[in-house]
Design a protein around this motif. Structure first.
Motif, short mmCIF file in Angstrom:
data_model
loop_
_atom_site.label_atom_id
_atom_site.label_comp_id
_atom_site.label_asym_id
_atom_site.label_seq_id
_atom_site.Cartn_x
_atom_site.Cartn_y
_atom_site.Cartn_z
N UNK A 36 1.35 4.53 -3.53
CA UNK A 36 1.05 5.61 -2.61
C UNK A 36 2.28 6.43 -3.38
N UNK A 37 3.66 6.38 -3.01
CA UNK A 37 4.29 6.47 -2.89
C UNK A 37 4.60 6.73 -4.19
N UNK A 88 2.01 8.97 -5.89
CA UNK A 88 2.20 10.31 -5.88
C UNK A 88 3.79 11.16 -6.73
N UNK A 106 2.09 16.33 -2.76
CA UNK A 106 1.65 15.19 -2.47
C UNK A 106 0.26 14.20 -2.21
N UNK A 107 0.45 12.80 -2.60
CA UNK A 107 -0.72 12.70 -2.91
C UNK A 107 -1.85 12.39 -1.35
N UNK A 108 -3.00 12.96 -1.54
CA UNK A 108 -3.69 13.06 -0.03
C UNK A 108 -4.84 12.15 -0.22
N UNK A 109 -5.68 12.15 0.86
CA UNK A 109 -6.75 11.16 1.19
C UNK A 109 -7.48 10.68 -0.17
N UNK A 110 -8.34 12.63 -0.32
CA UNK A 110 -9.28 12.30 -1.64
C UNK A 110 -8.56 11.69 -2.70
N UNK A 135 1.41 -1.02 0.33
CA UNK A 135 -0.38 -0.09 0.38
C UNK A 135 0.89 1.19 0.39
N UNK A 136 2.04 1.44 1.16
CA UNK A 136 2.34 2.72 0.54
C UNK A 136 3.51 2.28 -0.35
#
Lengths: 743, 164
Positions: A646-647, A650, A674-678, A642-643
């Motif tokens: 997202x890395x 981004x 940076x990628x954010x939750x939405x 998951x990490x």
């Protein structure tokens, strides 16, 4: 007292008169490839694993890797505890101190010298043999996704198994029964026939005086009871109540605060400083000129930062004052063109004859680029240092504690013995915290100020003074035969680091040439999560995708047909296709992209689903099939996937560090997005335990993410993203839905 | 002299009035759970509650909160144990590096105090100001839902010991 195993050296001893200690030093020749350059000679060892069993049957693992959120400390402890048949509730761990003993010497000089930093539990287990084995190379790195696959497999498991065998042998002697009449379970030794049992600790002292086994028998996967379980991470409770101590949280007696600005053009230096205003600000203690940076030391950080902003610095001219990103990419193009003309390049891989060896019915040529990237750890770079006379103490979070210690010693011309190091949690590492620059600065400032100082970089400084994932250009030329099968693959790119195999492809293409040219720039290089895989995964998996479309084939099937010799990769690709419902259409304006990359011993196949509306890309879902050989902590592996996704997202969507007039343009998160939750997708991870050699977890989730994303964007829109980041592009959803093979 | 109630305790500060609350919490009170991430209100690592409302302490001069109530990550648990949001964070194994999590938790607590059953969109909106560089957004959302899906007993806003 000790024995060589096939891979390492096992020692055992008794501490004081009460506890058994087992150590394993790992032998060279089996080290992870990316660390090879740091190991000079045969006979040097890389990492150690240690275990202690005390009189209360409490088991302590000593873990030579630091924690930056990857969960390796808990997973490594699981590996040791399982082989030992320990009771998990009675097992704890501590991080190894920055001593040679945990890097190359099986027991460090520090132990002998009685260094107070060395945990007391190790005192007394000193064995002179170890010191004769090795020379120092000062390496204690957490990186290269090496914790599990090197330290864990060759160290932790061996230490646990050796301890178990020694305890069993001692119990057999004491009870006068054959060893095979005994079994171990949850910290106890049990006589199978009578049910008689005793805690490990009852035999610990005597066991510690035995000769360690040369080849302790490791468990088969079917015998695992702790490995393969998702044990709660030990570091998490302190990370929800604010009590976890990161480097930035350290407070030492008499400590003051420092803010810093380094030369905006890398390699620049100060020629004039106007510090009058800064020095008049209340609370300011000293302005420090480091030659290539200016720092202010003050009572508080805000005062230091405010005063720093008031300093007028004149930076000297450098040869790079006019360099911008366009010039760098133009240089890459020139150097690649020159190499193609002259034939002078470095060979990476040659198979067959990619130029003439096959009938090339059709040739496809493409070029891709990626920009420089900063790491952007959430915790800005910082370090506390105290230099007193000819000794120095450092407190910070490091991926390479021992290396920091030696770097600080070298920079300040101190004896490494007089530099002590205290490691803390890292608020993100991603490779950045393997570089010691901030610790060195803090030590230099402390020396000049005559005080212990906590140096904290601003976010802007953190973005502008990084050691960057390099900007890279990569060009491809492939030949397809009459049946649209690839028969040749030529790839030339600039800038090679590690791992060496990052640009290689798993696909059965008979003629291949992969080569590179050096095209140095003034921008500092640093390892960035997955290192060369981060760019080459994008390049090769984009180009394979383009070839599939050129051949009018489904991108999944196209890859599948070329994976004959790679059952693990094929299984992962098939699983991700199944779980992502690759063959089920997903409709207009949406697309799926697929990618496959093996890195750090772990195979990751990835499908990204996107929706593109009004030119905006929304990543809806990411499905991963991952084969790490064996998942020591399945939830930990999922968290790393998951990490990594997202890395990778981004970076692919927004990530760009650009140069203008020699300096980095981006500063805070408003310019380095940076990628954010939405915008975060749903991420599904499916694990395959193939029992192949165990691989890493921290990095392999990154490389496939960018190409799966851009392949999905192509499927949705017909726009092929060849130059990251995606945010540079505008999209047309309507363009090519009739030819959308994946929907 | 500036007076602020921090985690239920009245504190007096003799600092420059433009000093951001963040640095006062960290340096003067040793409440280091609140983190510095960007200094520009961009990342949310420094999130605390001002009279129950989430604010970015790195951008909030101390003089602005004179005579007001501040709650930090250290102030949301009590003698009975962790705040339900903190427990959910452990249950879902949310943190990796953990650096942003104080801010994430403070934003989540503020959301749930106001809205016991937030929709996905409401969660997204409330949490959009908090960057997690380890990318644990899915777990953060799951943990928030775990708390909001629970009954009133599981999530009781009075678990917050201060703010009055």
């Amino acid at each position: 007292m000790g024995k060589w195993t096939r891979r390492g050296f096992i020692t055992a001893g008794v501490i004081g008169s009460s506890a058994l200690v087992i150590g394993v030093a790992i032998r060279p020749g089996h080290r992870v490839a990316e660390l090879t350059g740091s190991v000079a000679d045969e006979g040097e060892t890389l990492v150690n694993a240690w275990v202690k069993i005390d009189t209360q049957n409490q088991i302590t693992a000593i873990v030579p890797h630091s924690e930056m959120g990857q969960g390796a400390q808990t997973a490594l402890t699981q590996m040791l505890a399982d082989e030992l048949d320990a009771c998990w509730e009675d097992v704890s761990f501590i991080e190894a101190p920055a001593e040679d003993g945990f890097a190359n010497y099986a027991l460090g000089k520090g132990f002998i010298l009685g260094d107070t930093e060395v945990p007391a539990i190790l005192m007394g287990s000193v064995d002179g043999l170890f010191l004769q084995l090795t020379k120092a190379f000062h390496l204690q790195i957490t990186g290269g996704s090496s914790s599990i696959r090197a330290t864990g497999v060759y160290g932790m498991r061996v230490a646990g198994a050796a301890a178990r065998e020694m305890l069993l042998a001692e119990a057999a002697l004491t009870w006068q029964v054959p060893v095979d009449a005994l079994q171990t379970k949850e910290g106890k030794i049990i006589h199978k026939a009578t049910g008689k049992q005793a805690a490990f600790s009852e035999f610990a002292v005597q066991a510690g005086r035995r000769e360690p086994p040369a080849k302790p028998k490791l468990k088969a996967i079917t015998e695992f009871s702790i490995m393969g379980q998702s044990k709660p991470r030990h570091d998490i409770p302190a990370k929800v109540d604010g009590s976890a101590a990161f480097g930035i949280d350290v407070v030492v007696d008499g400590m003051k605060y420092a803010a810093i600005t380094a030369a905006p053009v890398f390699g620049g230096s100060i020629i004039r400083l106007d510090t009058a205003k800064a020095e008049s600000i209340p609370g300011v203690l000293k302005v420090v000129d480091l030659g290539n940076a200016v720092a202010v030391v003050a009572e508080g950080y805000w005062q230091a930062k405010t005063a720093l902003a008031s300093i007028d610095v004149t930076w000297g001219k450098t040869a790079n004052d006019d360099v911008d990103s366009e010039a760098i990419f133009a240089q890459f193009q020139r150097d690649i063109n020159a190499a193609k003309e002259t034939g002078e390049s470095h060979e990476d891989l040659i198979i067959g004859d990619p130029v003439r060896g096959a009938e090339q019915w059709r040739v496809v040529e493409r070029q891709y680029t990626v920009p420089y990237l900063a790491h952007a750890c959430m915790e800005p770079m910082n370090a506390v240092a105290s230099v007193v006379g000819d000794s120095c103490e450092i407190w910070t979070g490091s991926q390479n504690p021992l290396g920091f210690r030696y770097d600080v010693a070298a920079a300040l011309d101190l004896d490494p013995e007089n530099v002590s190091f205290h490691n803390y949690f890292m608020g993100g590492g991603f490779g950045r915290r393997s570089v010691s620059d901030v610790a060195v600065q803090a030590a230099q400032i402390s020396r000049q100020a005559g005080l212990p100082v906590k140096l904290i970089w601003s976010r802007e400084e953190d973005t502008r003074q990084d050691y960057y994932r390099p900007a890279v250009m990569s060009e491809f030329r492939a030949g397809l035969d009459q049946d649209n099968r690839p028969v040749s693959w030529e790839n030339i790119y600039v800038d090679k680091h590690d791992p060496a195999e990052a640009p290689h492809i798993p696909y059965a293409i008979a003629n291949q040439k992969i080569h590179f040219v050096d095209s140095p720039t003034h921008v500092p290089f640093g390892p960035w999560r997955s290192v060369d895989h981060s760019q080459h995964g994008f390049f090769t998996e984009s180009f394979v995708d383009e070839l599939a479309y050129e051949a009018a084939q489904d991108p999944y099937q196209f890859r599948r047909d070329m994976l004959g010799g790679h059952p693990r990769l094929l299984a992962a690709l098939d699983l991700v296709a199944e779980k992502s419902q690759w063959n089920v259409p997903i409709g207009k304006g949406r697309g799926r992209g697929i990618a496959l990359q093996e890195s750090f011993g772990t195979v990751v196949a990835e499908v990204v689903e996107v929706t593109v509306q009004e030119g905006q890309v929304k990543v809806d879902r990411v499905v991963i099939a991952v084969d790490p050989g064996f998942a020591v902590s399945p939830d930990g592996l999922k968290a790393q996937m998951e990490s990594g996704v997202v890395y990778g997202l981004t970076a692919a969507l927004y990530g760009e560090v650009s140069l203008h007039r020699g300096r980095v343009t981006q500063g805070n998160f408003d310019t380095y997005n940076m990628l954010r939750m939405p915008h975060a997708p749903v991420i599904e991870t499916h694990i395959i335990s193939s029992d192949a050699n165990w691989g890493g977890a921290g990095e392999p989730g990154v490389p496939g993410t960018a190409p799966a994303l851009t392949n999905a964007i192509y499927a949705a829109t017909g726009t092929r993203v060849r130059d990251l980041p995606v945010s540079k592009y505008e999209f047309d959803v309507e363009f090519r839905e009739e030819n959308n093979l994946s929907s | 002299m500036i007076t602020v109630t921090v985690n239920g305790r009245s504190q007096h500060f003799d600092v420059a009035p433009d000093t951001p609350l963040l640095w006062v919490l960290r340096e003067n009170l040793a409440l280091t759970g609140t983190k510095f991430g960007c200094g520009a209100g961009q990342c949310g690592a420094c999130t605390v509650h001002l009279n129950g409302v989430p604010i970015r302490s790195c951008m909030t001069p101390i003089q602005v909160v004179d005579q007001m109530q501040i709650t930090t990550i250290e102030g949301i648990s009590n003698d009975q144990g962790l705040h339900p949001v903190q427990q959910a964070w452990i249950d879902h194994q949310v943190p990796q590096c953990g650096y942003c999590q104080s801010g994430q938790i403070m934003s989540a607590v503020a959301l749930l105090d106001k809205n016991n059953h937030p929709s996905d969109e409401e969660i997204d909106r409330a949490m959009a100001g908090n960057i997690c560089r380890c990318g644990m957004y899915g777990r953060i959302k799951a943990a928030i839902k775990r708390v909001s899906d629970g009954d009133q007993k599981f999530y009781d806003a009075s678990g917050e010991v201060n703010n009055g």
